[in-house]
Design a protein around this motif. Structure first.
Motif, PDB file in Angstrom:
ATOM      1  N   TRP A  33       1.966   8.830   4.905  1.00 56.44           N
ATOM      2  CA  TRP A  33       2.689   9.106   3.669  1.00 56.44           C
ATOM      3  C   TRP A  33       4.180   8.853   3.850  1.00 56.44           C
ATOM      4  CZ3 TRP A  33       0.595  12.877   6.788  1.00 56.44           C
ATOM      5  CH2 TRP A  33       1.498  13.722   7.428  1.00 56.44           C
ATOM      6  N   ILE A  34       4.824   8.661   2.718  1.00 59.39           N
ATOM      7  CA  ILE A  34       6.279   8.627   2.659  1.00 59.39           C
ATOM      8  C   ILE A  34       6.676   9.534   1.505  1.00 59.39           C
ATOM      9  CG2 ILE A  34       6.277   6.512   1.252  1.00 59.39           C
ATOM     10  CD1 ILE A  34       8.954   5.822   2.715  1.00 59.39           C
ATOM     11  N   ALA A  35       7.558  10.480   1.783  1.00 61.13           N
ATOM     12  CA  ALA A  35       7.933  11.501   0.804  1.00 61.13           C
ATOM     13  C   ALA A  35       9.359  11.278   0.326  1.00 61.13           C
ATOM     14  CB  ALA A  35       7.798  12.894   1.420  1.00 61.13           C
ATOM     15  N   PHE A  36       9.565  11.531  -0.953  1.00 62.04           N
ATOM     16  CA  PHE A  36      10.895  11.338  -1.539  1.00 62.04           C
ATOM     17  C   PHE A  36      11.066  12.250  -2.745  1.00 62.04           C
ATOM     18  CE2 PHE A  36       7.795   8.076  -2.502  1.00 62.04           C
ATOM     19  CZ  PHE A  36       7.699   8.100  -3.887  1.00 62.04           C
ATOM     20  N   SER A  37      12.267  12.350  -3.237  1.00 65.99           N
ATOM     21  CA  SER A  37      12.559  13.210  -4.377  1.00 65.99           C
ATOM     22  C   SER A  37      13.557  12.502  -5.282  1.00 65.99           C
ATOM     23  CB  SER A  37      13.134  14.561  -3.905  1.00 65.99           C
ATOM     24  OG  SER A  37      14.368  14.336  -3.217  1.00 65.99           O
ATOM     25  N   GLY A  38      13.853  13.106  -6.422  1.00 64.81           N
ATOM     26  CA  GLY A  38      14.863  12.539  -7.307  1.00 64.81           C
ATOM     27  C   GLY A  38      14.406  12.437  -8.743  1.00 64.81           C
ATOM     28  N   THR A  39      15.370  12.385  -9.646  1.00 60.72           N
ATOM     29  CA  THR A  39      15.066  12.329 -11.070  1.00 60.72           C
ATOM     30  C   THR A  39      14.568  10.960 -11.509  1.00 60.72           C
ATOM     31  OG1 THR A  39      17.390  11.787 -11.562  1.00 60.72           O
ATOM     32  CG2 THR A  39      16.754  14.116 -11.620  1.00 60.72           C
ATOM     33  N   GLY A  40      14.716   9.954 -10.647  1.00 64.01           N
ATOM     34  CA  GLY A  40      14.279   8.615 -11.018  1.00 64.01           C
ATOM     35  C   GLY A  40      12.840   8.307 -10.668  1.00 64.01           C
ATOM     36  N   VAL A  41      12.135   9.263 -10.053  1.00 61.27           N
ATOM     37  CA  VAL A  41      10.777   8.978  -9.567  1.00 61.27           C
ATOM     38  C   VAL A  41       9.808   8.763 -10.726  1.00 61.27           C
ATOM     39  CG1 VAL A  41       8.837   9.860  -8.231  1.00 61.27           C
ATOM     40  CG2 VAL A  41      11.179  10.247  -7.436  1.00 61.27           C
ATOM     41  N   ILE A  42       9.861   9.633 -11.728  1.00 61.71           N
ATOM     42  CA  ILE A  42       8.901   9.546 -12.829  1.00 61.71           C
ATOM     43  C   ILE A  42       9.025   8.207 -13.553  1.00 61.71           C
ATOM     44  CG2 ILE A  42       8.213  10.507 -15.050  1.00 61.71           C
ATOM     45  CD1 ILE A  42       7.317  12.153 -12.687  1.00 61.71           C
TER      46      ILE A  42
ATOM     47  N   SER B  95      17.402   2.359   2.468  1.00 59.83           N
ATOM     48  CA  SER B  95      17.067   0.940   2.285  1.00 59.83           C
ATOM     49  C   SER B  95      15.596   0.682   2.635  1.00 59.83           C
ATOM     50  CB  SER B  95      17.988   0.062   3.135  1.00 59.83           C
ATOM     51  OG  SER B  95      17.723   0.203   4.521  1.00 59.83           O
ATOM     52  N   ILE B  96      15.091   1.371   3.664  1.00 62.45           N
ATOM     53  CA  ILE B  96      13.678   1.214   4.041  1.00 62.45           C
ATOM     54  C   ILE B  96      12.784   1.771   2.936  1.00 62.45           C
ATOM     55  CG2 ILE B  96      11.910   1.864   5.720  1.00 62.45           C
ATOM     56  CD1 ILE B  96      14.211   2.043   7.799  1.00 62.45           C
ATOM     57  N   LEU B  97      13.162   2.939   2.396  1.00 58.98           N
ATOM     58  CA  LEU B  97      12.400   3.528   1.306  1.00 58.98           C
ATOM     59  C   LEU B  97      12.333   2.585   0.112  1.00 58.98           C
ATOM     60  CD1 LEU B  97      10.995   5.812  -0.280  1.00 58.98           C
ATOM     61  CD2 LEU B  97      13.293   6.681  -0.831  1.00 58.98           C
ATOM     62  N   PHE B  98      13.482   2.050  -0.295  1.00 51.32           N
ATOM     63  CA  PHE B  98      13.509   1.174  -1.459  1.00 51.32           C
ATOM     64  C   PHE B  98      12.735  -0.116  -1.194  1.00 51.32           C
ATOM     65  CE2 PHE B  98      16.956   3.889  -2.979  1.00 51.32           C
ATOM     66  CZ  PHE B  98      16.663   3.951  -4.328  1.00 51.32           C
ATOM     67  N   GLY B  99      12.792  -0.605   0.041  1.00 52.06           N
ATOM     68  CA  GLY B  99      12.005  -1.786   0.384  1.00 52.06           C
ATOM     69  C   GLY B  99      10.517  -1.510   0.248  1.00 52.06           C
ATOM     70  N   CYS B 100      10.088  -0.334   0.718  1.00 54.06           N
ATOM     71  CA  CYS B 100       8.682   0.044   0.619  1.00 54.06           C
ATOM     72  C   CYS B 100       8.259   0.186  -0.837  1.00 54.06           C
ATOM     73  CB  CYS B 100       8.449   1.355   1.371  1.00 54.06           C
ATOM     74  SG  CYS B 100       6.750   1.976   1.299  1.00 54.06           S
ATOM     75  N   LEU B 101       9.079   0.859  -1.643  1.00 53.66           N
ATOM     76  CA  LEU B 101       8.744   1.055  -3.048  1.00 53.66           C
ATOM     77  C   LEU B 101       8.680  -0.273  -3.799  1.00 53.66           C
ATOM     78  CD1 LEU B 101      10.869   4.231  -3.882  1.00 53.66           C
ATOM     79  CD2 LEU B 101       8.403   4.109  -3.507  1.00 53.66           C
ATOM     80  N   ALA B 102       9.633  -1.165  -3.516  1.00 51.58           N
ATOM     81  CA  ALA B 102       9.649  -2.473  -4.182  1.00 51.58           C
ATOM     82  C   ALA B 102       8.389  -3.265  -3.842  1.00 51.58           C
ATOM     83  CB  ALA B 102      10.898  -3.247  -3.782  1.00 51.58           C
TER      84      ALA B 102
END
Length: 274
Positions: free
Chosen positions: A76-85, A131-138
């Motif tokens: 898993w990769i965990a993250f938070s923030g108002t932009g997730v939804i 940057s790694i998180l955003f790369g994974c999400l993209a």
């Protein structure tokens, strides 16, 4: 985009290993590498296996259980923030539709390896992890699009719930009412209550109360805040009413809950090796 990396991990589960029912503090994308298991959220049960993944929400009760004969291995990769939804909405992921398939061309391990390398290198900046998180999400979103997994547009009821939840989470520290939430969403209060029970398996009143008390529990960990200040911070002008509601949800008064946190911290300090 307000999305922040929190942590990552991988687990080889024992047969029948279970977590929950409970609420995680972050959003998670879960990738199943081997084996099977079940995932429950919003009154639905999903039987999943290798090559599938699912979303864990930061504020919705869920349950996970490994198969008793072929337990799953997941990362898993965990993250938070108002932009997730809004990110999930781009690929029509929702609490009602939290499952996806991932292509053999998409593999989460390289991202996890990079993040683990960041953990080992204390000089690595948070920007590198981001940057790694955003790369994974993209890459994840592009994979969903490339494999034609985009589901139909969300139903109106899903949109109503999302708007209601977003409003509550942004205004839980104010004196808001469920009728006010329903008016903001643009639906009848009774209908909104029906949707909350159907999708989130909880009434809107209980959702708001649980959220407030969870936030209060976090604030009580700060010894600089008085009980009255914590009460006001989660939308209660009457500290006595706040204490009553806190005890109803958490099983202890705010002061007793805070004392327990102090004991836990002292035990942790006393058992820390030199």
């Amino acid at each position: 985009m307000d999305i922040c990396y929190c942590y990552h991990g991988k687990q080889v589960c024992e047969p029948g290993f279970a977590w929950g029912p409970g609420i995680k503090g972050q959003y998670k994308i879960m990738f199943i590498h081997a084996g099977k298991g079940l995932y429950q959220i919003g009154g639905q049960t999903f039987h999943l296996q290798q090559g599938q993944g699912f979303i864990v929400y930061n504020d919705i009760l869920c349950y996970m259980e490994a198969d008793p004969t072929d337990p799953w291995i997941y990362s898993w990769i965990a993250f938070s923030g108002t932009g997730v939804i809004s990110l999930f909405e781009r690929v029509h992921i929702s609490p009602l539709q939290p499952v996806f398939r991932y292509s053999p061309l998409f593999w989460s391990d390289p991202y996890l390896d990079e993040l683990s390398a960041c953990d080992e290198n204390h000089n690595t900046s948070e920007l590198r992890r981001q940057s790694i998180l955003f790369g994974c999400l993209a890459d994840w979103i592009e994979m969903l699009i490339a494999t034609s997994q985009l589901l139909p547009e969300p139903r109106p009821k899903d949109v109503y719930i999302r708007k209601a939840v977003e409003f509550i989470r942004m205004n839980y520290n104010q004196r808001i009412s469920i009728s006010q939430v329903a008016r903001m969403v643009g639906i009848d209060r009774v209908y909104m209550s029906v949707l909350f029970k159907e999708i989130l398996d909880v009434s809107p009143q209980q959702y708001l109360l649980n959220l407030r008390m969870d936030k209060a529990g976090e604030l009580l960990n700060n010894p600089l805040l008085s009980i009255v200040e914590v009460s006001h911070s989660v939308g209660y002008s009457d500290p006595l009413l706040f204490s009553k509601m806190f005890k109803r949800v958490k099983g202890h008064s705010p002061s007793h809950f805070r004392d327990g946190l102090k004991r836990d911290r002292s035990i942790g300090l006393s058992t820390t090796p030199d």
